[in-house]
Write a protein that holds these residues in place. Structure first.
Motif, mmCIF file in Angstrom:
data_model
loop_
_atom_site.group_PDB
_atom_site.id
_atom_site.type_symbol
_atom_site.label_atom_id
_atom_site.label_comp_id
_atom_site.label_asym_id
_atom_site.label_seq_id
_atom_site.Cartn_x
_atom_site.Cartn_y
_atom_site.Cartn_z
ATOM 1 N N VAL A 1 0.689 15.764 4.177
ATOM 2 C CA VAL A 1 0.253 14.594 3.614
ATOM 3 C C VAL A 1 -0.036 13.363 3.837
ATOM 4 C CG1 VAL A 1 -0.816 13.587 1.334
ATOM 5 C CG2 VAL A 1 -0.962 16.147 1.452
ATOM 6 N N ALA A 2 1.357 13.445 4.502
ATOM 7 C CA ALA A 2 2.420 11.923 4.915
ATOM 8 C C ALA A 2 1.905 11.283 5.309
ATOM 9 C CB ALA A 2 4.076 12.700 4.974
ATOM 10 N N THR A 3 0.988 11.662 6.595
ATOM 11 C CA THR A 3 0.203 10.942 7.928
ATOM 12 C C THR A 3 -0.890 10.310 7.544
ATOM 13 O OG1 THR A 3 -0.427 12.861 8.264
ATOM 14 C CG2 THR A 3 1.814 12.182 9.169
ATOM 15 N N MET A 4 -1.211 11.509 6.137
ATOM 16 C CA MET A 4 -3.029 10.847 5.353
ATOM 17 C C MET A 4 -2.616 8.728 4.973
ATOM 18 S SD MET A 4 -4.214 14.427 4.578
ATOM 19 C CE MET A 4 -4.516 14.886 4.770
ATOM 20 N N SER A 5 -3.946 8.913 5.068
ATOM 21 C CA SER A 5 -4.179 7.313 5.016
ATOM 22 C C SER A 5 -4.630 7.352 2.766
ATOM 23 C CB SER A 5 -5.766 6.722 5.093
ATOM 24 O OG SER A 5 -6.784 7.523 4.534
ATOM 25 N N GLY A 6 -4.566 6.285 2.379
ATOM 26 C CA GLY A 6 -4.194 6.459 0.970
ATOM 27 C C GLY A 6 -5.724 6.800 0.796
ATOM 28 N N GLY A 7 -6.652 6.901 0.835
ATOM 29 C CA GLY A 7 -7.795 6.821 0.843
ATOM 30 C C GLY A 7 -8.208 8.087 0.621
ATOM 31 N N GLU A 8 -7.390 8.613 2.263
ATOM 32 C CA GLU A 8 -7.854 10.986 2.418
ATOM 33 C C GLU A 8 -6.743 10.682 1.075
ATOM 34 O OE1 GLU A 8 -7.343 10.238 7.374
ATOM 35 O OE2 GLU A 8 -6.193 10.081 6.074
ATOM 36 N N ARG A 9 -5.575 11.029 1.020
ATOM 37 C CA ARG A 9 -4.847 10.949 -0.261
ATOM 38 C C ARG A 9 -5.579 10.958 -1.582
ATOM 39 N NH1 ARG A 9 -0.367 8.794 2.639
ATOM 40 N NH2 ARG A 9 -0.737 6.528 0.912
ATOM 41 N N ARG A 10 -6.319 10.128 -1.927
ATOM 42 C CA ARG A 10 -7.277 9.645 -3.161
ATOM 43 C C ARG A 10 -8.710 10.883 -2.916
ATOM 44 N NH1 ARG A 10 -7.395 4.841 -6.137
ATOM 45 N NH2 ARG A 10 -8.983 6.497 -7.568
ATOM 46 N N THR B 1 -15.461 6.241 -6.609
ATOM 47 C CA THR B 1 -15.805 5.851 -5.452
ATOM 48 C C THR B 1 -15.386 5.617 -4.631
ATOM 49 O OG1 THR B 1 -16.693 3.912 -6.715
ATOM 50 C CG2 THR B 1 -17.541 6.351 -6.576
ATOM 51 N N ASN B 2 -14.044 4.750 -4.455
ATOM 52 C CA ASN B 2 -13.846 3.859 -3.588
ATOM 53 C C ASN B 2 -13.385 4.202 -2.195
ATOM 54 O OD1 ASN B 2 -13.534 1.960 -5.654
ATOM 55 N ND2 ASN B 2 -10.916 0.634 -5.479
ATOM 56 N N ASP C 1 -18.806 1.056 -9.713
ATOM 57 C CA ASP C 1 -20.361 1.519 -8.153
ATOM 58 C C ASP C 1 -21.308 1.051 -9.593
ATOM 59 O OD1 ASP C 1 -22.438 3.004 -7.752
ATOM 60 O OD2 ASP C 1 -20.814 3.420 -5.825
ATOM 61 N N ARG C 2 -22.408 0.450 -9.437
ATOM 62 C CA ARG C 2 -23.038 0.312 -10.672
ATOM 63 C C ARG C 2 -24.436 1.188 -10.664
ATOM 64 N NH1 ARG C 2 -23.980 -5.539 -9.340
ATOM 65 N NH2 ARG C 2 -23.379 -4.715 -7.260
ATOM 66 N N TRP C 3 -24.318 1.880 -9.500
ATOM 67 C CA TRP C 3 -25.391 2.807 -8.982
ATOM 68 C C TRP C 3 -24.597 4.618 -9.353
ATOM 69 C CZ3 TRP C 3 -25.288 8.147 -7.017
ATOM 70 C CH2 TRP C 3 -25.754 8.443 -6.207
ATOM 71 N N PHE C 4 -24.131 4.722 -8.917
ATOM 72 C CA PHE C 4 -22.581 6.035 -9.921
ATOM 73 C C PHE C 4 -22.901 5.600 -10.959
ATOM 74 C CE2 PHE C 4 -18.993 7.867 -11.153
ATOM 75 C CZ PHE C 4 -19.354 9.258 -10.532
ATOM 76 N N LEU C 5 -22.623 4.796 -12.251
ATOM 77 C CA LEU C 5 -22.354 4.160 -13.362
ATOM 78 C C LEU C 5 -24.112 4.538 -14.231
ATOM 79 C CD1 LEU C 5 -21.006 1.572 -14.091
ATOM 80 C CD2 LEU C 5 -19.926 2.871 -15.373
ATOM 81 N N ASP C 6 -25.256 4.431 -13.138
ATOM 82 C CA ASP C 6 -26.489 5.035 -13.629
ATOM 83 C C ASP C 6 -26.995 6.041 -13.457
ATOM 84 O OD1 ASP C 6 -27.959 2.916 -15.205
ATOM 85 O OD2 ASP C 6 -29.011 2.550 -13.525
ATOM 86 N N THR C 7 -26.186 6.552 -12.734
ATOM 87 C CA THR C 7 -26.472 7.700 -12.666
ATOM 88 C C THR C 7 -26.612 8.872 -12.766
ATOM 89 O OG1 THR C 7 -27.123 7.760 -10.110
ATOM 90 C CG2 THR C 7 -26.919 9.538 -10.641
#
Length: 590
Positions: free
Chosen positions: A123-132, A153-154, A181-187
């Motif tokens: 995990v230490a070598t992963m990007s912030g998005g990958e850790r999320r 969804t970021n 994310d408005r599509w996500f909210l609406d769905t």
């Protein structure tokens, strides 16, 4: 229905600023609640108080004694140094075949791309998005009553957002989610909480219902700002007219919505803007001729020719890592192709919004940074001062004298966008422009782009923004081509689903079965069921092949594509279940 969590007269402040002021609300079983509001307005604070990560200053927070809850915020810590340790070890899953045979674990690991990251990758070598994504997977594999998510969804591409929405809809777990994310909210969401001025306004329904309620509230309350009222009505007009997928079976009253928007013009006059763009830009804007470019050993474009013309409004989509940012840099001239050439028109004034934040002097004030580019700007039919544009991007008059060094990351992103537009470009290249923007700022940006007579190429995982701002969609499928998608985002998702379904399954270790005596009757029953499963799998194989043919034939029919995509998903899901059942009974049958 009993509430899972209750807030009673809860207040919370940081410094002298109250973010929550006497808030009372509850989360019931099966509720799916979207939390919206301005950046810095208290959305994350509300989530953290509700989840118990932050104590309330006043009031009472109560939770069911046996509540099973998972929380994924921007500061969630992983309970392990690899995805396997963080996701599977807490469930007692130690073998490959165990997670492969667990429908939920298998769906989550594949759906969020954790298997592609590698279960034993550090995990230490992963990007912030990958850790999320790992944090999100660790939450979703559990049996839960309530899941609390902050901007989930970021770091997902459009395909990942679609998967997450489908997964949450089928789970039946209560959900509280902060997202722009408005599509996500609406769905996904059935209720909406708007955090504003320390209070939480509650609405039934998702994003479309919230916009309708805001427009209706603005109509009845004449004391509200005129521009806020007009923006809400314009957004409602878009929801009812602009995107076909959003105009069918709205939950709010159609008659009342039509009355509200009867005098609101269409979001943009495409014909007029295109004619104006041609006068400003001429015939040539940006052309890639016989170009090739790679990322390491991975080809992105292979002798591809792509012409972006005057007035084109293009959304560029693809999975994470497909090369969208590289192609945008190539269009901008920041990267040179390995073969072929890039041609730029003589009248082009290009602006490129990158994902990196450009450093500005820390002591410079916000308004000074905007006026440094220009004091006035004309965007389409709108003539704005530097101060007015800064206000559009969330900097009211008292905030415009804030030193840049005191701004948050999201505020610096908004400032970067304001400076970009202040230069009056006629070609805009936008790489993930929605990052760190709240919904109100997104509406302001879209309002500016509605009447903007230039060429736009947008890379974004925000499906709503792409559908709202762009007139056509192209995709990178990893074949070295830029593929035109007549059916837009829906066609992209359909094609991606077909690619995933056709991909060979990764080998999974079969369960280790100890020697055991099997009766002749059990063996005959297993052989009979095995034959039935194999016949059904053969039928599904034929049905899947036919659906792929039907999808290709219906490439220009968006409604038919949606219907076929749903059928294909059901077929693939049933095949997966049958394959697992086949593994379970094969040894007994032998």
């Amino acid at each position: 229905m009993a509430n899972l969590v209750n807030l009673e007269s809860v207040s919370k402040s940081f410094g002298v600023r109250p973010l929550l002021d006497g808030v009372s609300l509850g989360v019931g079983q099966g509720d799916r609640i979207g939390v919206v509001g301005l950046n810095g307005g208290g959305k994350t604070t509300l989530l953290e108080v509700l989840a118990g990560l932050e104590p309330a200053d006043d009031g009472r927070v109560s939770r069911n004694r046996d509540l099973r809850m998972a929380v994924v915020t921007q500061r969630t810590e992983l309970a392990g140094d690899t995805p396997r340790a963080a996701i599977l070890d807490p469930l007692g899953i130690t073998e490959e075949h165990q997670w492969a045979a667990d429908p939920r674990a298998r769906a989550v690991l594949i759906g969020l791309g954790i298997t592609d990251l590698g279960l034993d990758s550090p995990v230490a070598t992963m990007s912030g998005g990958e850790r999320r994504r790992v944090s999100l997977a660790a939450a979703l594999v559990r049996e839960l009553d309530l899941v609390v998510l902050d901007e989930p969804t970021n770091h997902l591409d459009i395909e990942g957002v679609q998967w997450l929405a489908d997964h949450l809809l089928t789970r039946g777990t209560a959900l509280v989610v902060v997202t722009h994310d408005r599509w996500f909210l609406d769905t996904v969401c059935t209720r909406t909480w708007e955090v504003v001025n320390g209070q939480v306004e509650q609405y039934e329904g998702g994003y479309a219902d919230w916009i309708y309620a805001r427009a209706e509230r603005s109509r009845l309350a004449d004391t509200l700002e005129e521009k806020r009222r007009n923006l809400a009505r314009k957004e409602l007009a878009w929801l009812r007219r602009g995107a076909p997928a959003r105009t069918s079976k709205p939950r709010y009253r159609i008659e009342a919505a039509e009355a509200l928007i009867s005098d609101v013009p269409d979001p943009r006059d495409t014909v007029e803007l295109l004619a104006f763009a041609k006068r400003r830009l001429g015939r040539t804007v940006i052309e890639l001729e016989d170009t090739s470019i790679s990322a390491g050993d991975k080809p992105i474009l292979d002798h591809e020719t792509w012409r972006v013309g005057p007035g084109d409004r293009v959304g560029l989509v693809g999975v994470n890592g497909s090369g969208k940012t590289t192609v945008l840099k190539l269009l901008a001239g920041d990267t040179q192709p390995a073969t072929g050439k890039r041609v730029q028109g003589q009248t082009v004034r290009l602006a490129h919004l990158t994902q990196e934040l450009h450093e500005l002097p820390a002591q410079q004030r916000v308004l000074e940074a905007v006026e440094e580019v220009a004091r006035r700007v004309t965007l389409g039919k709108q003539d704005l001062s530097a101060s007015q544009l800064a206000e559009r991007f969330g900097f009211p008059a008292n905030r415009q004298w804030t030193p840049i060094g005191d701004l948050s990351g999201g505020e610096r992103r908004r400032l970067q966008l304001a400076r970009l537009l202040m230069a009056e470009p006629n070609v805009l290249l936008l790489d993930e422009p929605t990052n760190d923007l709240d919904i109100d700022t997104l509406q302001q940006l879209e309002d500016l782009l509605d009447s903007w007579p230039g060429t736009i190429v947008v890379v974004s995982h925000d499906r709503y923004l792409v559908e709202r701002v762009c007139d056509r969609v192209v995709a990178l499928f990893g074949d070295g081509k830029v593929t035109q998608l007549v059916g837009g985002i829906e066609e992209y998702l359909t094609r991606r689903a077909a690619v995933v379904a056709e991909a060979p399954a990764k080998p999974v270790k079969a369960p280790v079965v100890t020697e055991a005596k099997v009766s002749a009757a059990d063996r005959r029953a297993a052989q009979k069921e095995l034959a039935r499963v194999e016949r059904r799998m053969g039928t599904l194989d034929k049905k899947e092949a036919q659906l792929h043919d039907d999808l290709a034939a219906a490439a220009t029919d968006a409604a038919r594509l949606l219907e076929l995509d749903a059928e294909l998903r059901a077929v693939v899901a049933e095949k997966g279940e049958l394959e697992l059942r086949w593994l379970e009974i094969a040894d007994t049958a032998e």
